[in-house]
Design a protein around this motif. Structure first.
Motif, PDB file in Angstrom:
ATOM      1  N   LEU A 126      45.164  34.009   8.621  1.00 54.35           N
ATOM      2  CA  LEU A 126      46.457  34.436   8.096  1.00 54.35           C
ATOM      3  C   LEU A 126      47.034  33.355   7.182  1.00 54.35           C
ATOM      4  O   LEU A 126      47.657  33.661   6.146  1.00 54.35           O
ATOM      5  CB  LEU A 126      47.425  34.751   9.240  1.00 54.35           C
ATOM      6  CG  LEU A 126      48.835  35.191   8.833  1.00 54.35           C
ATOM      7  CD1 LEU A 126      48.752  36.517   8.042  1.00 54.35           C
ATOM      8  CD2 LEU A 126      49.739  35.333  10.052  1.00 54.35           C
ATOM      9  N   GLY A 127      46.825  32.076   7.547  1.00 58.41           N
ATOM     10  CA  GLY A 127      47.318  30.999   6.688  1.00 58.41           C
ATOM     11  C   GLY A 127      46.628  30.985   5.338  1.00 58.41           C
ATOM     12  O   GLY A 127      47.222  30.567   4.337  1.00 58.41           O
ATOM     13  N   SER A 132      45.865  40.562   6.975  1.00 58.84           N
ATOM     14  CA  SER A 132      47.272  40.981   6.896  1.00 58.84           C
ATOM     15  C   SER A 132      48.037  40.533   8.153  1.00 58.84           C
ATOM     16  O   SER A 132      47.442  40.175   9.181  1.00 58.84           O
ATOM     17  CB  SER A 132      47.344  42.510   6.749  1.00 58.84           C
ATOM     18  OG  SER A 132      46.821  43.126   7.903  1.00 58.84           O
ATOM     19  N   GLN A 133      49.356  40.615   8.035  1.00 52.28           N
ATOM     20  CA  GLN A 133      50.211  40.229   9.165  1.00 52.28           C
ATOM     21  C   GLN A 133      50.016  41.168  10.345  1.00 52.28           C
ATOM     22  O   GLN A 133      50.056  40.764  11.505  1.00 52.28           O
ATOM     23  CB  GLN A 133      51.674  40.229   8.711  1.00 52.28           C
ATOM     24  CG  GLN A 133      52.658  39.798   9.793  1.00 52.28           C
ATOM     25  CD  GLN A 133      52.503  38.330  10.146  1.00 52.28           C
ATOM     26  OE1 GLN A 133      52.241  37.503   9.261  1.00 52.28           O
ATOM     27  NE2 GLN A 133      52.650  38.002  11.434  1.00 52.28           N
ATOM     28  N   SER A 134      49.806  42.438  10.093  1.00 52.31           N
ATOM     29  CA  SER A 134      49.623  43.412  11.180  1.00 52.31           C
ATOM     30  C   SER A 134      48.369  43.128  11.986  1.00 52.31           C
ATOM     31  O   SER A 134      48.330  43.300  13.218  1.00 52.31           O
ATOM     32  CB  SER A 134      49.582  44.829  10.610  1.00 52.31           C
ATOM     33  OG  SER A 134      48.486  44.979   9.711  1.00 52.31           O
ATOM     34  N   GLN A 135      47.295  42.676  11.303  1.00 48.01           N
ATOM     35  CA  GLN A 135      46.077  42.334  12.033  1.00 48.01           C
ATOM     36  C   GLN A 135      46.314  41.141  12.967  1.00 48.01           C
ATOM     37  O   GLN A 135      45.844  41.124  14.110  1.00 48.01           O
ATOM     38  CB  GLN A 135      44.952  42.028  11.036  1.00 48.01           C
ATOM     39  CG  GLN A 135      44.430  43.246  10.301  1.00 48.01           C
ATOM     40  CD  GLN A 135      43.365  42.878   9.284  1.00 48.01           C
ATOM     41  OE1 GLN A 135      43.554  41.936   8.479  1.00 48.01           O
ATOM     42  NE2 GLN A 135      42.267  43.610   9.300  1.00 48.01           N
ATOM     43  N   TYR A 136      47.051  40.177  12.449  1.00 46.78           N
ATOM     44  CA  TYR A 136      47.356  39.011  13.301  1.00 46.78           C
ATOM     45  C   TYR A 136      48.250  39.408  14.488  1.00 46.78           C
ATOM     46  O   TYR A 136      48.048  38.941  15.616  1.00 46.78           O
ATOM     47  CB  TYR A 136      48.024  37.917  12.477  1.00 46.78           C
ATOM     48  CG  TYR A 136      48.483  36.760  13.326  1.00 46.78           C
ATOM     49  CD1 TYR A 136      47.581  35.817  13.783  1.00 46.78           C
ATOM     50  CD2 TYR A 136      49.835  36.634  13.679  1.00 46.78           C
ATOM     51  CE1 TYR A 136      47.997  34.756  14.583  1.00 46.78           C
ATOM     52  CE2 TYR A 136      50.261  35.582  14.470  1.00 46.78           C
ATOM     53  CZ  TYR A 136      49.345  34.643  14.922  1.00 46.78           C
ATOM     54  OH  TYR A 136      49.748  33.597  15.716  1.00 46.78           O
ATOM     55  N   ASP A 137      49.264  40.263  14.227  1.00 45.43           N
ATOM     56  CA  ASP A 137      50.153  40.695  15.314  1.00 45.43           C
ATOM     57  C   ASP A 137      49.390  41.419  16.412  1.00 45.43           C
ATOM     58  O   ASP A 137      49.693  41.281  17.610  1.00 45.43           O
ATOM     59  CB  ASP A 137      51.250  41.598  14.764  1.00 45.43           C
ATOM     60  CG  ASP A 137      52.209  40.837  13.853  1.00 45.43           C
ATOM     61  OD1 ASP A 137      52.234  39.587  13.956  1.00 45.43           O
ATOM     62  OD2 ASP A 137      52.931  41.494  13.077  1.00 45.43           O
ATOM     63  N   ASN A 138      48.382  42.184  16.062  1.00 47.28           N
ATOM     64  CA  ASN A 138      47.573  42.897  17.051  1.00 47.28           C
ATOM     65  C   ASN A 138      46.830  41.917  17.949  1.00 47.28           C
ATOM     66  O   ASN A 138      46.796  42.074  19.181  1.00 47.28           O
ATOM     67  CB  ASN A 138      46.599  43.832  16.326  1.00 47.28           C
ATOM     68  CG  ASN A 138      45.820  44.691  17.321  1.00 47.28           C
ATOM     69  OD1 ASN A 138      46.344  45.118  18.341  1.00 47.28           O
ATOM     70  ND2 ASN A 138      44.552  44.945  17.010  1.00 47.28           N
ATOM     71  N   VAL A 139      46.265  40.874  17.375  1.00 46.13           N
ATOM     72  CA  VAL A 139      45.556  39.863  18.164  1.00 46.13           C
ATOM     73  C   VAL A 139      46.537  39.070  19.031  1.00 46.13           C
ATOM     74  O   VAL A 139      46.238  38.708  20.180  1.00 46.13           O
ATOM     75  CB  VAL A 139      44.748  38.940  17.227  1.00 46.13           C
ATOM     76  CG1 VAL A 139      44.126  37.787  18.000  1.00 46.13           C
ATOM     77  CG2 VAL A 139      43.677  39.726  16.488  1.00 46.13           C
ATOM     78  N   GLU A 140      47.720  38.804  18.473  1.00 44.80           N
ATOM     79  CA  GLU A 140      48.747  38.079  19.242  1.00 44.80           C
ATOM     80  C   GLU A 140      49.165  38.878  20.471  1.00 44.80           C
ATOM     81  O   GLU A 140      49.348  38.321  21.576  1.00 44.80           O
ATOM     82  CB  GLU A 140      49.949  37.805  18.347  1.00 44.80           C
ATOM     83  CG  GLU A 140      51.106  37.095  19.031  1.00 44.80           C
ATOM     84  CD  GLU A 140      50.797  35.634  19.336  1.00 44.80           C
ATOM     85  OE1 GLU A 140      51.478  35.075  20.229  1.00 44.80           O
ATOM     86  OE2 GLU A 140      49.879  35.054  18.721  1.00 44.80           O
ATOM     87  N   ASN A 141      49.303  40.177  20.312  1.00 45.73           N
ATOM     88  CA  ASN A 141      49.651  41.028  21.461  1.00 45.73           C
ATOM     89  C   ASN A 141      48.546  41.035  22.513  1.00 45.73           C
ATOM     90  O   ASN A 141      48.818  41.058  23.726  1.00 45.73           O
ATOM     91  CB  ASN A 141      49.937  42.446  20.983  1.00 45.73           C
ATOM     92  CG  ASN A 141      51.230  42.535  20.194  1.00 45.73           C
ATOM     93  OD1 ASN A 141      52.134  41.706  20.378  1.00 45.73           O
ATOM     94  ND2 ASN A 141      51.334  43.527  19.311  1.00 45.73           N
ATOM     95  N   GLN A 142      47.299  41.028  22.085  1.00 43.18           N
ATOM     96  CA  GLN A 142      46.191  40.966  23.041  1.00 43.18           C
ATOM     97  C   GLN A 142      46.224  39.654  23.832  1.00 43.18           C
ATOM     98  O   GLN A 142      45.947  39.637  25.044  1.00 43.18           O
ATOM     99  CB  GLN A 142      44.855  41.111  22.300  1.00 43.18           C
ATOM    100  CG  GLN A 142      44.614  42.489  21.713  1.00 43.18           C
ATOM    101  CD  GLN A 142      43.294  42.574  20.960  1.00 43.18           C
ATOM    102  OE1 GLN A 142      42.527  41.606  20.909  1.00 43.18           O
ATOM    103  NE2 GLN A 142      43.038  43.724  20.347  1.00 43.18           N
ATOM    104  N   TYR A 143      46.587  38.579  23.181  1.00 41.57           N
ATOM    105  CA  TYR A 143      46.687  37.283  23.864  1.00 41.57           C
ATOM    106  C   TYR A 143      47.811  37.312  24.911  1.00 41.57           C
ATOM    107  O   TYR A 143      47.634  36.841  26.045  1.00 41.57           O
ATOM    108  CB  TYR A 143      46.923  36.173  22.858  1.00 41.57           C
ATOM    109  CG  TYR A 143      47.303  34.865  23.498  1.00 41.57           C
ATOM    110  CD1 TYR A 143      46.347  34.088  24.133  1.00 41.57           C
ATOM    111  CD2 TYR A 143      48.637  34.421  23.485  1.00 41.57           C
ATOM    112  CE1 TYR A 143      46.703  32.889  24.754  1.00 41.57           C
ATOM    113  CE2 TYR A 143      48.991  33.232  24.087  1.00 41.57           C
ATOM    114  CZ  TYR A 143      48.021  32.470  24.735  1.00 41.57           C
ATOM    115  OH  TYR A 143      48.373  31.290  25.341  1.00 41.57           O
TER     116      TYR A 143
END
Length: 367
Positions: A126-127, A132-143
């Motif tokens: 992401l950096g 995209s931001q949505s892909q990162y948010d999905n992984v963050e939710n899994q964590y």
């Protein structure tokens, strides 16, 4: 022939002569000796209740989980210390449950490690603006879900570990095992009493108060306690606890009497007597043999001290003892009553009053 008739006529004439001389008046009954006694205060103003020495603090010990008892480590009467094992349940089920939760905990830790590394990698991408931001948010939710799942499994593991420890029943404090209510091989439910522990420390006496006397008892009331093992001593006591409901079988109210003052050398299970002072006027008592009854009404034969004759006096009786009965109404302290042979007396009959040693009794009114 004339002589024979004369011999029959003479006794008949004599009988008629005796009847004529008596004028049909009843013959006075003979003056019979009668055992007399004076009433005395009933029970010396005390009522006595049998009791048993108990511990002030009695704990009912039970397993916090259900299961089959595999070992019993103490007997009734054993002295135990705090945290000492008393009994054990079959640990197989709780061990299997603990192993299952431990496996779930290992899986949750591995999953969290995986989603954490995935999140860190996506953060780098992401950096560099490769995702995209949505892909990162999905992984963050899994964590975050993996982290919450790990916390849940750790809590379940702690519960399972505690339950494994609950398979051993331990003493809550120093004391003596007073009762055992379960045995090896018995399946018990969670909370079912297995032992009763009488804690060390203060001792008291447990008595049962009958229904008709419960109104005369109150918390804080002073009493006197006697131990059967120490018949010559009387200890001051006080009613500490009074049950609000009667026992379903004995129909008595449980009362606990605590000792007042110095420590009393009383052992668990000893027999005791609790003497309760009777409030108000103390009733009189007479020998049980002096009481008669007719159609459910009790009465006494009271001696007229002037004429040595007896008169029937109705009375109201109270509690019966082993040899005496209390009289609540109808009797005065200075009266003399017939104490034996009352079933042969009649109203106004004269008697010769005697005592237990067959000596004549002279009343004060005759002096």
């Amino acid at each position: 022939m004339f002589r024979h008739v004369l011999s029959l006529a003479v006794p008949a004439c004599a009988s008629l002569f005796l009847i004529a001389c008596g004028n049909g008046e009843p013959v006075e009954p003979p003056v019979r000796p009668a055992l007399v006694a004076q009433p005395v205060p009933a029970g010396q103003a005390f009522e006595t209740y049998p009791g048993e020495v108990r511990a002030r603090l009695e704990s009912e010990l039970a397993f916090r989980i259900g299961g089959k008892i595999s070992r019993r480590l103490v007997d009734v009467g054993a002295r135990v210390s705090k945290d000492q094992p008393l009994a054990e349940l079959d640990p197989q089920d709780v061990r299997l449950q603990l192993e299952a939760v431990r496996a779930q905990l290992a899986a949750a830790e591995a999953n969290l490690k995986l989603v954490r590394s995935e999140r860190d990698r996506y953060r780098t991408l992401l950096g560099r603006q490769l995702i995209s931001q949505s892909q990162y948010d999905n992984v963050e939710n899994q964590y975050r879900a993996g982290e919450a799942r790990l916390k849940q499994i750790r809590a379940e593991y702690d519960v399972a570990a505690n339950q494994a420890g609950y398979a051993v029943l331990r003493a809550t404090q120093d004391g003596i095992i007073a009762r055992r209510l379960a045995e090896v091989g018995q399946v018990v439910a969670a909370g079912q009493t297995v032992f009763t522990l009488a804690a060390d420390g203060e001792r008291e006496v447990l008595i049962g108060v009958p229904e008709h006397a419960i109104e005369r008892f109150r918390i804080g009331q002073e009493v006197a306690v006697e131990l059967w093992s120490q018949p010559d001593k009387s200890y001051p006591g006080r009613i500490r606890e009074l049950s609000p409901a009667a026992d379903a079988q004995s129909r008595t109210f449980a009362a606990r009497v605590s000792f007042v003052g110095d420590k009393v050398n009383a052992e668990l299970g000893q027999s005791a007597r609790v003497n309760v002072r009777v409030e108000g006027e103390v009733p009189l008592s007479v020998p049980m043999t002096a009481i008669s009854a007719e159609k459910g009404a009790a009465y006494l034969w009271v001696v007229d001290q002037q004429s040595n004759s007896v008169r029937r006096v109705p009375v109201k009786v109270g509690s019966y003892g082993q040899e005496r009965v209390s009289v609540l109404e109808g009797l005065k302290e200075g009266d003399w009553v017939v104490a034996a042979g009352v079933h042969v007396l009649r109203e106004g009959q004269k008697i010769r009053p005697v005592d237990h040693e067959n000596r004549p009794v002279e009343f004060a009114a005759q002096e």
